[in-house]
Scaffold this active site. Structure first.
Site, PDB file in Angstrom:
ATOM      1  N   ALA A  11       0.805  -1.225   0.000  1.00 15.86           N
ATOM      2  CA  ALA A  11       0.000   0.000   0.000  1.00 15.86           C
ATOM      3  C   ALA A  11       0.838   1.276   0.000  1.00 15.86           C
ATOM      4  O   ALA A  11       0.293   2.361   0.149  1.00 15.86           O
ATOM      5  CB  ALA A  11      -0.925  -0.023   1.214  1.00 15.86           C
ATOM      6  N   ASN A  26       1.221  -3.603   7.934  1.00  9.71           N
ATOM      7  CA  ASN A  26       2.223  -4.339   7.149  1.00  9.71           C
ATOM      8  C   ASN A  26       3.166  -3.371   6.444  1.00  9.71           C
ATOM      9  O   ASN A  26       4.319  -3.699   6.199  1.00  9.71           O
ATOM     10  CB  ASN A  26       1.534  -5.207   6.104  1.00  9.71           C
ATOM     11  CG  ASN A  26       0.744  -6.318   6.751  1.00  9.71           C
ATOM     12  OD1 ASN A  26       1.319  -7.228   7.314  1.00  9.71           O
ATOM     13  ND2 ASN A  26      -0.567  -6.233   6.699  1.00  9.71           N
ATOM     14  N   HIS A  84      -0.769   6.835   3.657  1.00 10.17           N
ATOM     15  CA  HIS A  84       0.538   6.487   4.230  1.00 10.17           C
ATOM     16  C   HIS A  84       1.552   7.525   3.776  1.00 10.17           C
ATOM     17  O   HIS A  84       1.738   7.732   2.576  1.00 10.17           O
ATOM     18  CB  HIS A  84       1.005   5.106   3.752  1.00 10.17           C
ATOM     19  CG  HIS A  84       0.076   4.001   4.141  1.00 10.17           C
ATOM     20  ND1 HIS A  84      -0.093   3.590   5.437  1.00 10.17           N
ATOM     21  CD2 HIS A  84      -0.731   3.218   3.400  1.00 10.17           C
ATOM     22  CE1 HIS A  84      -0.971   2.603   5.489  1.00 10.17           C
ATOM     23  NE2 HIS A  84      -1.377   2.358   4.256  1.00 10.17           N
TER      24      HIS A  84
HETATM   25  N1  LIG Z   1       1.750  -5.706   2.443  1.00 14.17           N
HETATM   26  C1  LIG Z   1       0.752  -4.801   2.437  1.00 14.17           C
HETATM   27  O1  LIG Z   1       0.946  -3.609   2.137  1.00 14.17           O
HETATM   28  C2  LIG Z   1      -0.629  -5.263   2.797  1.00 14.17           C
HETATM   29  C3  LIG Z   1      -1.716  -4.444   2.486  1.00 14.17           C
HETATM   30  C4  LIG Z   1      -2.990  -4.906   2.796  1.00 14.17           C
HETATM   31  C5  LIG Z   1      -3.169  -6.124   3.438  1.00 14.17           C
HETATM   32  N2  LIG Z   1      -2.082  -6.874   3.754  1.00 14.17           N
HETATM   33  C6  LIG Z   1      -2.227  -8.171   4.457  1.00 14.17           C
HETATM   34  O2  LIG Z   1      -2.536  -9.177   3.515  1.00 14.17           O
HETATM   35  C7  LIG Z   1      -3.294 -10.212   4.161  1.00 14.17           C
HETATM   36  C8  LIG Z   1      -4.577 -10.494   3.358  1.00 14.17           C
HETATM   37  O3  LIG Z   1      -5.369  -9.319   3.293  1.00 14.17           O
HETATM   38  P1  LIG Z   1      -6.899  -9.402   2.797  1.00 14.17           P
HETATM   39  O4  LIG Z   1      -7.386  -8.015   2.650  1.00 14.17           O
HETATM   40  O5  LIG Z   1      -7.022 -10.354   1.664  1.00 14.17           O
HETATM   41  O6  LIG Z   1      -7.588 -10.051   4.094  1.00 14.17           O
HETATM   42  P2  LIG Z   1      -8.947 -10.892   4.162  1.00 14.17           P
HETATM   43  O7  LIG Z   1      -9.367 -10.854   5.593  1.00 14.17           O
HETATM   44  O8  LIG Z   1      -9.903 -10.430   3.124  1.00 14.17           O
HETATM   45  O9  LIG Z   1      -8.483 -12.373   3.782  1.00 14.17           O
HETATM   46  C9  LIG Z   1      -7.674 -13.160   4.607  1.00 14.17           C
HETATM   47  C10 LIG Z   1      -8.056 -14.612   4.381  1.00 14.17           C
HETATM   48  O10 LIG Z   1      -7.123 -15.441   5.079  1.00 14.17           O
HETATM   49  C11 LIG Z   1      -7.845 -16.491   5.722  1.00 14.17           C
HETATM   50  N3  LIG Z   1      -7.068 -16.965   6.860  1.00 14.17           N
HETATM   51  C12 LIG Z   1      -6.950 -16.418   8.085  1.00 14.17           C
HETATM   52  N4  LIG Z   1      -6.118 -17.149   8.841  1.00 14.17           N
HETATM   53  C13 LIG Z   1      -5.692 -18.177   8.073  1.00 14.17           C
HETATM   54  C14 LIG Z   1      -4.813 -19.269   8.295  1.00 14.17           C
HETATM   55  N5  LIG Z   1      -4.226 -19.465   9.481  1.00 14.17           N
HETATM   56  N6  LIG Z   1      -4.603 -20.151   7.285  1.00 14.17           N
HETATM   57  C15 LIG Z   1      -5.212 -19.977   6.075  1.00 14.17           C
HETATM   58  N7  LIG Z   1      -6.071 -18.962   5.816  1.00 14.17           N
HETATM   59  C16 LIG Z   1      -6.294 -18.069   6.797  1.00 14.17           C
HETATM   60  C17 LIG Z   1      -9.192 -15.872   6.110  1.00 14.17           C
HETATM   61  O11 LIG Z   1     -10.191 -16.867   6.298  1.00 14.17           O
HETATM   62  C18 LIG Z   1      -9.462 -14.970   4.911  1.00 14.17           C
HETATM   63  O12 LIG Z   1     -10.184 -15.624   3.897  1.00 14.17           O
HETATM   64  C19 LIG Z   1      -3.576  -9.703   5.590  1.00 14.17           C
HETATM   65  O13 LIG Z   1      -2.646 -10.239   6.503  1.00 14.17           O
HETATM   66  C20 LIG Z   1      -3.364  -8.212   5.462  1.00 14.17           C
HETATM   67  O14 LIG Z   1      -3.001  -7.605   6.706  1.00 14.17           O
HETATM   68  C21 LIG Z   1      -0.826  -6.470   3.432  1.00 14.17           C
END
Ligand SMILES: NC(=O)c1ccc[n+]([C@@H]2O[C@H](COP(=O)([O-])OP(=O)(O)OC[C@H]3O[C@@H](n4cnc5c(N)ncnc54)[C@H](O)[C@@H]3O)[C@@H](O)[C@H]2O)c1
Length: 263
Positions: free
Chosen positions: A119, A186, A215
């Site tokens: 992001a 993150n 950000h």
């Molecule tokens: N790097 C970045 O800049 C950035 C930006 C946004 C989000 N993220 C991260 O990316 C990840 C995904 O984001 P999202 O918006 O798709 O979230 P989301 O909540 O829409 O999807 C996450 C999915 O992971 C599943 N899940 C949770 N725990 C699990 C496990 N132990 N094993 C398998 N599946 C599991 C959930 O059921 C859900 O379907 C999050 O950790 C979020 O914080 C990172």
């Protein structure tokens, strides 16, 4: 290339759909603790024949493993005995999960680790000045909805509904920010991994009047001052900026591009 996705929520589903419609990559494995998410996703795929796989099988069978689940799953992935093989790649979205596992990360020698800029903007410049930074600040401003449920809010009994306008709710170091705002910050973790600067200052502001996840990065050093700002619209998941998924998709596109732009 055979690909597997761990975490089929917003980001995982968007990546799956991109791979399905735009590439010749074979998406073979999907993992999520919520089987319903997998079933819905499989129904929407047009060309890829994907099925549920346990994490162990997915890592063993796939050349590219995409983590888009939660920071809590990152340690198990890094520890999996089948991960650190030549020709394997791991793309991590929950970069906050790497912060408590830097020793494990260092031990990985063969598997290539891909960390999309997510992001934020400016990571290319931050990487270039790594080792020369004297001050690095990340200021994240989010709408109320984007901060709901964060452990920090619950522990400190902060009622977000009472916030009118802008209010600084957290100022601290990277480690605390990652623990206290696991789904929000993150970007701070990725910023650390790019800069290697230990003393990042993180400020989080709740703003009842904004629609953007903003950000702002400021790095100061013997090179001058770098400032980078993104004003991201949230995705279907209010905690996740839409830019984050576009950045993950760009990392997939890079796999097939022979012209690499940025450092
Ligand atoms: N790097 C970045 O800049 C950035 C930006 C946004 C989000 N993220 C991260 O990316 C990840 C995904 O984001 P999202 O918006 O798709 O979230 P989301 O909540 O829409 O999807 C996450 C999915 O992971 C599943 N899940 C949770 N725990 C699990 C496990 N132990 N094993 C398998 N599946 C599991 C959930 O059921 C859900 O379907 C999050 O950790 C979020 O914080 C990172």
């Amino acid at each position: 290339m055979k690909v597997g996705i761990i975490g089929c929520g917003f980001i995982g589903s968007e990546i799956a759909s991109f791979i399905d419609k735009n590439t010749n990559i074979k998406l073979i494995g999907l993992n999520d603790i919520d089987k319903n998410k997998i079933n819905v996703l499989i129904k929407n795929l047009e060309t890829c024949k994907s099925k549920f796989m346990e994490i162990d099988e997915l890592i063993r069978k796939c050349d590219l493993i995409i983590e888009s689940a939660t920071k809590n799953v990152v340690e198990a992935i890094l520890k999996n005995k089948n991960l650190d093989k030549k020709n394997k790649k791991l793309l991590v979205m929950s970069t906050g999960g790497l912060i408590g596992n830097l020793d494990l990360l260092k031990k990985i020698k063969n598997c290539e680790i891909l960390l999309p800029s997510g992001a934020i903007a400016g990571l290319d410049a931050i990487k270039s000045v790594s080792g020369r930074i004297s001050s690095l600040t990340l200021t994240t401003t989010k709408p109320i909805k984007g901060l709901e449920g964060a452990p920090y809010m619950i522990r400190n009994n902060i009622d977000l509904a009472n916030i009118k306008g802008r209010k600084t709710i957290f100022e601290g170091n990277l480690k605390d920010a990652v623990e206290d705002f696991p789904q929000n910050i993150n970007v701070a973790a990725t910023l650390f991994l790019a800069s290697k600067f230990e003393k990042i200052k993180v400020r989080i502001i709740a703003d009842s009047d904004t629609k953007f996840n903003t950000h702002e990065i400021e790095a100061i050093g013997d090179f001058g001052v770098i400032t980078a700002k993104t004003q991201n619209l949230p995705s279907k998941n209010p905690k996740t900026s839409y830019l984050a998924v576009l950045s993950a998709i760009q990392s997939i596109k890079n796999l097939e591009n022979n012209v690499k732009i940025g450092n």
